[in-house]
Design a protein around this motif. Structure first.
Motif, PDB file in Angstrom:
ATOM      1  N   HIS A  36       0.883  -1.166   0.000  1.00 18.80           N
ATOM      2  CA  HIS A  36       0.000   0.000   0.000  1.00 18.80           C
ATOM      3  C   HIS A  36       0.917   1.212   0.000  1.00 18.80           C
ATOM      4  CE1 HIS A  36      -2.426   3.179   1.833  1.00 18.80           C
ATOM      5  NE2 HIS A  36      -3.509   2.497   1.463  1.00 18.80           N
ATOM      6  N   ILE A  37       0.934   1.954  -1.101  1.00 16.05           N
ATOM      7  CA  ILE A  37       1.878   3.063  -1.260  1.00 16.05           C
ATOM      8  C   ILE A  37       1.123   4.348  -1.546  1.00 16.05           C
ATOM      9  CG2 ILE A  37       3.786   3.983  -2.626  1.00 16.05           C
ATOM     10  CD1 ILE A  37       4.584   1.044  -3.200  1.00 16.05           C
ATOM     11  N   PHE A  38       1.441   5.373  -0.772  1.00 13.80           N
ATOM     12  CA  PHE A  38       0.913   6.716  -1.015  1.00 13.80           C
ATOM     13  C   PHE A  38       2.142   7.589  -1.151  1.00 13.80           C
ATOM     14  CE2 PHE A  38      -2.958   9.447  -0.064  1.00 13.80           C
ATOM     15  CZ  PHE A  38      -2.402  10.611  -0.548  1.00 13.80           C
ATOM     16  N   PHE A  39       2.290   8.205  -2.298  1.00 12.78           N
ATOM     17  CA  PHE A  39       3.508   8.959  -2.585  1.00 12.78           C
ATOM     18  C   PHE A  39       3.528  10.284  -1.842  1.00 12.78           C
ATOM     19  CE2 PHE A  39       2.944   5.971  -6.003  1.00 12.78           C
ATOM     20  CZ  PHE A  39       4.196   5.404  -6.056  1.00 12.78           C
ATOM     21  N   ASP A  41       6.100  12.809   1.137  1.00 13.87           N
ATOM     22  CA  ASP A  41       6.675  12.800   2.475  1.00 13.87           C
ATOM     23  C   ASP A  41       5.753  13.592   3.392  1.00 13.87           C
ATOM     24  OD1 ASP A  41       8.394  12.460   4.605  1.00 13.87           O
ATOM     25  OD2 ASP A  41       9.701  14.127   4.020  1.00 13.87           O
ATOM     26  N   HIS A  42       4.751  12.922   3.909  1.00 13.07           N
ATOM     27  CA  HIS A  42       3.748  13.539   4.772  1.00 13.07           C
ATOM     28  C   HIS A  42       3.115  12.441   5.621  1.00 13.07           C
ATOM     29  CE1 HIS A  42       0.934  11.943   1.804  1.00 13.07           C
ATOM     30  NE2 HIS A  42       1.667  12.530   0.880  1.00 13.07           N
ATOM     31  N   ALA A  43       2.200  12.800   6.478  1.00 14.90           N
ATOM     32  CA  ALA A  43       1.614  11.846   7.435  1.00 14.90           C
ATOM     33  C   ALA A  43       0.908  10.677   6.763  1.00 14.90           C
ATOM     34  CB  ALA A  43       0.649  12.576   8.364  1.00 14.90           C
ATOM     35  N   LEU A  44       0.428  10.843   5.538  1.00 13.27           N
ATOM     36  CA  LEU A  44      -0.230   9.745   4.826  1.00 13.27           C
ATOM     37  C   LEU A  44       0.701   9.062   3.823  1.00 13.27           C
ATOM     38  CD1 LEU A  44      -3.734  11.363   4.261  1.00 13.27           C
ATOM     39  CD2 LEU A  44      -3.133   9.535   5.861  1.00 13.27           C
ATOM     40  N   GLY A  45       1.914   9.563   3.700  1.00  9.69           N
ATOM     41  CA  GLY A  45       2.863   9.010   2.737  1.00  9.69           C
ATOM     42  C   GLY A  45       3.458   7.686   3.189  1.00  9.69           C
ATOM     43  N   GLY A  46       4.325   7.158   2.346  1.00  4.41           N
ATOM     44  CA  GLY A  46       5.057   5.956   2.698  1.00  4.41           C
ATOM     45  C   GLY A  46       4.492   4.691   2.081  1.00  4.41           C
ATOM     46  N   ALA A  47       5.121   3.585   2.449  1.00  4.35           N
ATOM     47  CA  ALA A  47       4.749   2.274   1.922  1.00  4.35           C
ATOM     48  C   ALA A  47       4.511   1.322   3.084  1.00  4.35           C
ATOM     49  CB  ALA A  47       5.860   1.731   1.025  1.00  4.35           C
ATOM     50  N   THR A 118      -3.410  -6.752  -4.179  1.00  2.00           N
ATOM     51  CA  THR A 118      -2.008  -7.072  -3.885  1.00  2.00           C
ATOM     52  C   THR A 118      -1.130  -5.828  -3.955  1.00  2.00           C
ATOM     53  OG1 THR A 118      -1.604  -7.681  -6.196  1.00  2.00           O
ATOM     54  CG2 THR A 118      -2.212  -9.463  -4.664  1.00  2.00           C
ATOM     55  N   SER A 119      -1.640  -4.777  -4.596  1.00  2.00           N
ATOM     56  CA  SER A 119      -0.897  -3.526  -4.664  1.00  2.00           C
ATOM     57  C   SER A 119      -1.878  -2.373  -4.843  1.00  2.00           C
ATOM     58  CB  SER A 119       0.087  -3.548  -5.840  1.00  2.00           C
ATOM     59  OG  SER A 119       0.738  -2.293  -5.970  1.00  2.00           O
ATOM     60  N   LEU A 120      -1.654  -1.320  -4.084  1.00  2.00           N
ATOM     61  CA  LEU A 120      -2.389  -0.072  -4.265  1.00  2.00           C
ATOM     62  C   LEU A 120      -1.385   1.060  -4.228  1.00  2.00           C
ATOM     63  CD1 LEU A 120      -4.794   1.849  -4.468  1.00  2.00           C
ATOM     64  CD2 LEU A 120      -5.074   1.620  -1.979  1.00  2.00           C
ATOM     65  N   ARG A 121      -1.425   1.862  -5.270  1.00  4.04           N
ATOM     66  CA  ARG A 121      -0.602   3.074  -5.341  1.00  4.04           C
ATOM     67  C   ARG A 121      -1.548   4.250  -5.493  1.00  4.04           C
ATOM     68  NH1 ARG A 121       4.980   1.905  -6.987  1.00  4.04           N
ATOM     69  NH2 ARG A 121       5.183  -0.345  -6.774  1.00  4.04           N
ATOM     70  N   ILE A 122      -1.396   5.223  -4.596  1.00  3.36           N
ATOM     71  CA  ILE A 122      -2.296   6.372  -4.579  1.00  3.36           C
ATOM     72  C   ILE A 122      -1.542   7.601  -5.079  1.00  3.36           C
ATOM     73  CG2 ILE A 122      -3.765   7.831  -3.143  1.00  3.36           C
ATOM     74  CD1 ILE A 122      -3.903   5.407  -1.174  1.00  3.36           C
ATOM     75  N   TYR A 123      -2.126   8.222  -6.085  1.00  2.00           N
ATOM     76  CA  TYR A 123      -1.554   9.421  -6.692  1.00  2.00           C
ATOM     77  C   TYR A 123      -2.539  10.572  -6.518  1.00  2.00           C
ATOM     78  CZ  TYR A 123       1.213   5.899  -9.172  1.00  2.00           C
ATOM     79  OH  TYR A 123       2.017   4.839  -9.486  1.00  2.00           O
TER      80      TYR A 123
END
Length: 153
Positions: A36-39, A41-47, A118-123
């Motif tokens: 689960h990836i949210f691009f 550098d903030h409180a909701l970011g990271g993997a 199996t994968s989520l990327r949030i843009y």
């Protein structure tokens, strides 16, 4: 064709549940080894790569933006059940602690295997999000300035 319609229905249902404040269906949709990836550098970011990390992230999202609502613009689904790709284009809205309305737009890019994510990327527009989080932090939401929930979480 029917499979794609089922996937679209499940995605719409999951976003509708979030709109009602029910994050359980979204969390339950993830496979045990999902990423689960949210691009940004903030409180909701990271993997995150564990069910616990994914659940923590959704709890944080709900705490930071308690009245978050998604308006689905479009959904595209392709591939067989063992390797499905889905893209959900959305606009969201929420109220900041300052009382002002805010919102963003973006895309969720999913990979699913046999119905499990199996994968989520949030843009999304991370500048808009970071300004919203900064406002939340200035109005007493301490978690808005927290470090991202990382890969081991």
């Amino acid at each position: 064709m029917i499979y794609r319609a089922i996937v679209e229905y499940k995605l719409r249902s999951s976003f509708a549940a979030i709109n009602r404040g029910d994050y359980a269906p979204a969390i339950a949709a993830f496979a045990p080894n999902a990423e689960h990836i949210f691009f940004g550098d903030h409180a909701l970011g990271g993997a995150r790569r564990s069910p616990q990390g994914v659940a923590r992230w959704y709890r944080r999202l709900q705490a930071l933006l308690p009245d978050l609502r998604f308006d689905i613009q479009s959904i595209a689904v392709s591939g067989p059940p063992w390797n499905t790709r889905a893209f959900v284009e959305w606009r969201d809205s929420f109220t900041l602690r300052s009382g002002e309305p805010a919102g963003n737009q973006g895309v969720h890019a999913f990979t699913l295997k046999w119905g499990k994510v199996t994968s989520l990327r949030i843009y999304c527009d991370t500048d808009v999000l970071q300004r919203a989080l900064q406002t939340q932090a200035q109005h007493g939401v301490a978690e808005a300035s927290a470090a991202p929930i990382g890969a081991r979480a």
